[in-house]
Scaffold this motif. Sequence first.
Motif, PDB file in Angstrom:
ATOM      1  N   GLU B 292      12.273  14.359  -1.529  1.00 32.92           N
ATOM      2  CA  GLU B 292      13.202  13.249  -1.332  1.00 32.92           C
ATOM      3  C   GLU B 292      14.327  13.327  -2.349  1.00 32.92           C
ATOM      4  O   GLU B 292      14.096  13.663  -3.502  1.00 32.92           O
ATOM      5  CB  GLU B 292      12.463  11.914  -1.543  1.00 32.92           C
ATOM      6  N   LEU B 293      15.533  12.990  -1.933  1.00 35.09           N
ATOM      7  CA  LEU B 293      16.601  12.782  -2.901  1.00 35.09           C
ATOM      8  C   LEU B 293      16.349  11.432  -3.564  1.00 35.09           C
ATOM      9  O   LEU B 293      16.124  10.433  -2.879  1.00 35.09           O
ATOM     10  CB  LEU B 293      17.963  12.771  -2.219  1.00 35.09           C
ATOM     11  N   VAL B 294      16.349  11.416  -4.890  1.00 38.50           N
ATOM     12  CA  VAL B 294      16.127  10.178  -5.633  1.00 38.50           C
ATOM     13  C   VAL B 294      17.466   9.740  -6.214  1.00 38.50           C
ATOM     14  O   VAL B 294      18.089  10.483  -6.962  1.00 38.50           O
ATOM     15  CB  VAL B 294      15.106  10.391  -6.763  1.00 38.50           C
ATOM     16  N   ILE B 295      17.907   8.562  -5.836  1.00 39.12           N
ATOM     17  CA  ILE B 295      19.249   8.103  -6.186  1.00 39.12           C
ATOM     18  C   ILE B 295      19.161   6.754  -6.894  1.00 39.12           C
ATOM     19  O   ILE B 295      18.430   5.868  -6.447  1.00 39.12           O
ATOM     20  CB  ILE B 295      20.107   7.976  -4.910  1.00 39.12           C
ATOM     21  N   GLY B 296      19.876   6.638  -7.979  1.00 41.81           N
ATOM     22  CA  GLY B 296      19.883   5.383  -8.712  1.00 41.81           C
ATOM     23  C   GLY B 296      21.182   4.639  -8.484  1.00 41.81           C
ATOM     24  O   GLY B 296      22.258   5.218  -8.576  1.00 41.81           O
ATOM     25  N   ALA B 297      21.081   3.371  -8.165  1.00 35.50           N
ATOM     26  CA  ALA B 297      22.273   2.537  -8.010  1.00 35.50           C
ATOM     27  C   ALA B 297      22.475   1.722  -9.286  1.00 35.50           C
ATOM     28  O   ALA B 297      21.773   1.924 -10.272  1.00 35.50           O
ATOM     29  CB  ALA B 297      22.115   1.631  -6.796  1.00 35.50           C
ATOM     30  N   GLY B 298      23.419   0.819  -9.253  1.00 38.64           N
ATOM     31  CA  GLY B 298      23.741   0.050 -10.449  1.00 38.64           C
ATOM     32  C   GLY B 298      22.988  -1.264 -10.527  1.00 38.64           C
ATOM     33  O   GLY B 298      22.173  -1.590  -9.666  1.00 38.64           O
ATOM     34  N   THR B 299      23.283  -2.015 -11.581  1.00 36.25           N
ATOM     35  CA  THR B 299      22.694  -3.348 -11.710  1.00 36.25           C
ATOM     36  C   THR B 299      23.597  -4.370 -11.032  1.00 36.25           C
ATOM     37  O   THR B 299      24.802  -4.174 -10.925  1.00 36.25           O
ATOM     38  CB  THR B 299      22.560  -3.761 -13.185  1.00 36.25           C
TER      39      THR B 299
END
Lengths: 118, 417
Positions: B292-299
């Motif tokens: 899986e591509l693991v992607i972090g978004a913002g707060t």
Amino acid sequence: MLLIYCPYCEEDRSELEFRHGGDAHIVRPTNMADISDEEFEEFFFLRDNPKGVIYERWRHIHGCGRFFNAARDTVSDRFLASYKTGEPKPALSGASPASAQLAEPPAQIDETTEGTAK
Amino acid sequence: MRKYSIFAVAREAMRGHKGWEAQWTSPEPRKEYDVIIVGGGGHGLGAAYYLAKEHGITNVAVIEKGWLGGGNTGRNTTIIRSNYLYDESMNIYEHSLKLWEGLSQDLNYNVMYSPRGVMMLSHNINDKQSFQRHIHANRLHGIDNEWLTPEQAKAYCPPLDIAATARYPINGATLQRRGGTARHDAVAWGYARAASDRGVHVIQNCEVKGIRRGPDGSVSGVETTKGFIGAKKIAVSASGHNSVIMAMADVRMPLHSTPLQALVSEPMKPIFPCVVMSNSVHAYISQSDKGELVIGAGTDQYNSYSQNGGLQIVTHTLDAICELFPMFRRVKMMRQWGGITDNTPDRSAIQGVTPVKNLFVNCGWGTGGFKATPGSAHLLAHLIAKGEPHRLAAGLTLDRFRTGRLIDEAAAAAVAH
């Protein structure tokens, strides 16, 4: 995304139009140079960060541009009231700020506070 | 505790896998402990492990409201690096990175630490100057971090679009080769197993409702959903809920809690060899071993305990990912979730003593706490055992907001939140 009621524009608008402004009802000391480090820390850094009702400032930056205050439940993210700057905290009868289980505010609070805001 | 090894796998394969034992015990709480740690995430469980292993303190309980690793330990994007700017940050994150390198062997548990390299993209002259300052600071501190030209960045990470006509052109990148990823659940489970083996009580599904204090003001125990449990020392390491727990001891904290979101795509064949971050356009991405591509978004911008954030935050980061890696435009996203991070005004962590005697706090790791797990846990154990911070954590005190010695790291994660 939140739907936020601006008490100046008297409209519900998308969160994209607003900028969060931190806690409300924090009084800036007028004698800043004289206060102690402890008092400055209290004013500038320390916050309740409540799990429950928070009183916070919003700025309708892409609308009227004005700051106003709101009461919101930080568990459900639901707004309990929006009110103009300078007005006192609205009475949220029945709402318990300490309640961590406040998933849905009681219906009558919603009517009275949102009703008066409109 | 039976050791995990290739022989154990072979032995169990021969007898139908009936001999695996529970990884940790679930005992009823004792009346009193020497140390209670509030919060069963990686930091708290790790601190319990190092208390037992290095300080000989085994009468320890870790009290967790939910299940182990159900909070931010199991919700983050598993990135590990230590290329920070300030000494206080470099000290603790590099200490942590060194522990990551030997953690699987130390715990006899595969935490899948993978030093695949963490690349940070530079898009303009300001980025370039800032990153080169970081590189020089890191090298003075003995931390690896190097500058790559756009072509070198493309060679290290082929999916990257370095065309001059790209929406977000790249004028270089930094690379910390020892940075990478690890399996986040395994970190909580590995520490719990190793701590439990040394006599630590791991108490799950037990919520702390209050902190009781003695006549001299020092802590005497915690009120929980399983009744009162006495403690000589209490350490609070409850992530997004630190303000709530500390309020039980009448300590106001310089913290605000906000949702931070992450998402994963459908699994794919191995395509993405490293971790790539861009602060300027807010994107960070890696590929898990599951594909899986693991992607972090913002707060989100507002205080919340909802473990959920706004969709516009997610689409903002996906917009950037699609521009940087055009080949991912048709990838479907599979799951999205949020965790509650506790952020300090200077975006650096707090670990230290509090105004209450024998009450310690480990908080404010904000959006970047996972990479710090072993280092933070190790130094937290020292703090609890000795009653004063370790040399490497000496700058992370709670009273810096009174003295003014802030650590202006600007972002605990490499992307601004």
